[in-house]
Design an enzyme around this catalytic site. Sequence first.
Site, PDB file in Angstrom:
ATOM      1  N   ASP A 158       0.852  -1.191   0.000  1.00  0.00           N
ATOM      2  CA  ASP A 158       0.000   0.000   0.000  1.00  0.00           C
ATOM      3  C   ASP A 158       0.890   1.244   0.000  1.00  0.00           C
ATOM      4  O   ASP A 158       1.832   1.347   0.803  1.00  0.00           O
ATOM      5  CB  ASP A 158      -0.898   0.002   1.233  1.00  0.00           C
ATOM      6  CG  ASP A 158      -1.910   1.140   1.185  1.00  0.00           C
ATOM      7  OD1 ASP A 158      -2.909   0.995   0.468  1.00  0.00           O
ATOM      8  OD2 ASP A 158      -1.675   2.169   1.837  1.00  0.00           O
ATOM      9  N   ASN A 173      -2.013  12.988  -4.145  1.00  0.00           N
ATOM     10  CA  ASN A 173      -3.054  13.483  -5.054  1.00  0.00           C
ATOM     11  C   ASN A 173      -3.417  14.929  -4.746  1.00  0.00           C
ATOM     12  O   ASN A 173      -3.570  15.758  -5.660  1.00  0.00           O
ATOM     13  CB  ASN A 173      -4.306  12.605  -4.942  1.00  0.00           C
ATOM     14  CG  ASN A 173      -4.221  11.345  -5.785  1.00  0.00           C
ATOM     15  OD1 ASN A 173      -3.511  11.318  -6.793  1.00  0.00           O
ATOM     16  ND2 ASN A 173      -4.933  10.306  -5.384  1.00  0.00           N
ATOM     17  N   HIS A 217      -4.192  14.541  -9.525  1.00  0.00           N
ATOM     18  CA  HIS A 217      -4.477  13.119  -9.786  1.00  0.00           C
ATOM     19  C   HIS A 217      -3.633  12.550 -10.921  1.00  0.00           C
ATOM     20  O   HIS A 217      -3.311  11.357 -10.911  1.00  0.00           O
ATOM     21  CB  HIS A 217      -5.968  12.947 -10.085  1.00  0.00           C
ATOM     22  CG  HIS A 217      -6.833  13.112  -8.871  1.00  0.00           C
ATOM     23  ND1 HIS A 217      -7.009  12.124  -7.945  1.00  0.00           N
ATOM     24  CD2 HIS A 217      -7.548  14.185  -8.414  1.00  0.00           C
ATOM     25  CE1 HIS A 217      -7.812  12.548  -6.977  1.00  0.00           C
ATOM     26  NE2 HIS A 217      -8.160  13.804  -7.243  1.00  0.00           N
ATOM     27  N   ASP A 266      -1.558   9.211 -10.542  1.00  0.00           N
ATOM     28  CA  ASP A 266      -1.646   8.065 -11.454  1.00  0.00           C
ATOM     29  C   ASP A 266      -0.264   7.620 -11.923  1.00  0.00           C
ATOM     30  O   ASP A 266       0.003   6.428 -12.066  1.00  0.00           O
ATOM     31  CB  ASP A 266      -2.509   8.428 -12.666  1.00  0.00           C
ATOM     32  CG  ASP A 266      -3.994   8.486 -12.324  1.00  0.00           C
ATOM     33  OD1 ASP A 266      -4.367   8.056 -11.217  1.00  0.00           O
ATOM     34  OD2 ASP A 266      -4.765   8.990 -13.167  1.00  0.00           O
ATOM     35  N   GLU A 322      -4.821   2.268  -4.191  1.00  0.00           N
ATOM     36  CA  GLU A 322      -3.357   2.335  -4.172  1.00  0.00           C
ATOM     37  C   GLU A 322      -2.769   1.100  -3.509  1.00  0.00           C
ATOM     38  O   GLU A 322      -1.642   1.102  -3.033  1.00  0.00           O
ATOM     39  CB  GLU A 322      -2.879   3.600  -3.454  1.00  0.00           C
ATOM     40  CG  GLU A 322      -3.210   3.674  -1.983  1.00  0.00           C
ATOM     41  CD  GLU A 322      -4.572   4.293  -1.698  1.00  0.00           C
ATOM     42  OE1 GLU A 322      -4.793   4.646  -0.530  1.00  0.00           O
ATOM     43  OE2 GLU A 322      -5.408   4.432  -2.621  1.00  0.00           O
TER      44      GLU A 322
END
Length: 383
Positions: free
Chosen positions: A255, A263, A268, A272, A299
């Site tokens: 994680d 973010n 974002h 990504d 994530e």
Amino acid sequence: MSPQDPHRPNLAIDCRRAEFADPASESRFTRQFLPERNRQLKASLLFAAAFYVAFAATDFATLGDTAIAWMLMGLRSVVALVGLGCFAAIVRHPRSVRVSIRAACTLLVAALAVFMVVCWFQPQVLAWNAMSQALILMAVYVNFPNRFIYAVAIGVGSSIVFAAMLAIQGNLRADDLLTLVLLLVMGNALGYIAARRFHVAQREQFRASLQLQQLADRDPLTGCHNRRFLQKGLLNAELERTRRYGAPLSVVLCDLDHFKRINDTYGHAAGDQVLADFAGLLLSLTRDTVDSVIRYGGEEFLLVLPQTDLAGAQALAERIRAAFADAPGATIKATASFGIASVPAQAPVLPASSEALIGAADAQLYAAKRGGRNMVCATLAGP
């Protein structure tokens, strides 16, 4: 843009051989189509065996009740026995691609060898023999499923022998022999085109099916498998394999730390990219065709590591953790936490389900988060 996935098969088609360029993809294709191929081949073998003997009637009609006619009858019977033997071999080994290919080649070579003997002793029926050669060429290229290159070799080779035999017998004028050779060339060319188109079309259909399956089972951003792939029973199958063979099995939950902050701070699109970079690292450090990398959540990623014990899973997770935290040239510095649950080799009792195994890894992931993040926690999975 998603990273290149080393787990994704190479599906390029070599049009000269009319096969997949990658031997693993070709093997996967042939094994999937083997039942259909064997059904067609068994029907062709029985047809050839029956009609090869039936056409002995033409030998007696041409040669009469002579020793040569009976010899040809015997040779035709040998071909029929070869066909029945090949049929039996396929029935006995229905999952063997090699047996299927050898059966097709053996019957065709035996049939063509005997056909040349029949033609040698019946030069007076040249027109019928030439027609028979054309029909056999059609069977070689179309009716008997075989590797494309073997079909071409058998078709061209038999045509050369047939033309050479007629030239040696000397029953044809030069212009007639030239016409026959051109007809044989045309027959092989048409057979080549038809067989190549069929072989390539089959593989294109198979490739399209695989690509649709990959689209359904892959996360488009990272190129990793998605939860749907896991829900098909991947981990349950690995647990069953561990139960049967006593091999170790490990799962790792990964994680990204403080991903919401990434973010919120960078946007974002940047988030990504961080996900894609982390996924690319996971794919590059796991074993192709053995391990599975799954995007488990937003994530969060799950690694399924067959034949990997606790120490091996910890070493891999530490390698991933260090490589990601210290990635050179990364514009956004990020870290990840890892939770591992492992089933040891020859474990007397296995986790009750795949969910229990993942749950054990999830508990270790939370322990890593509570311990300060950017770390690895691991445990042996219990029942």
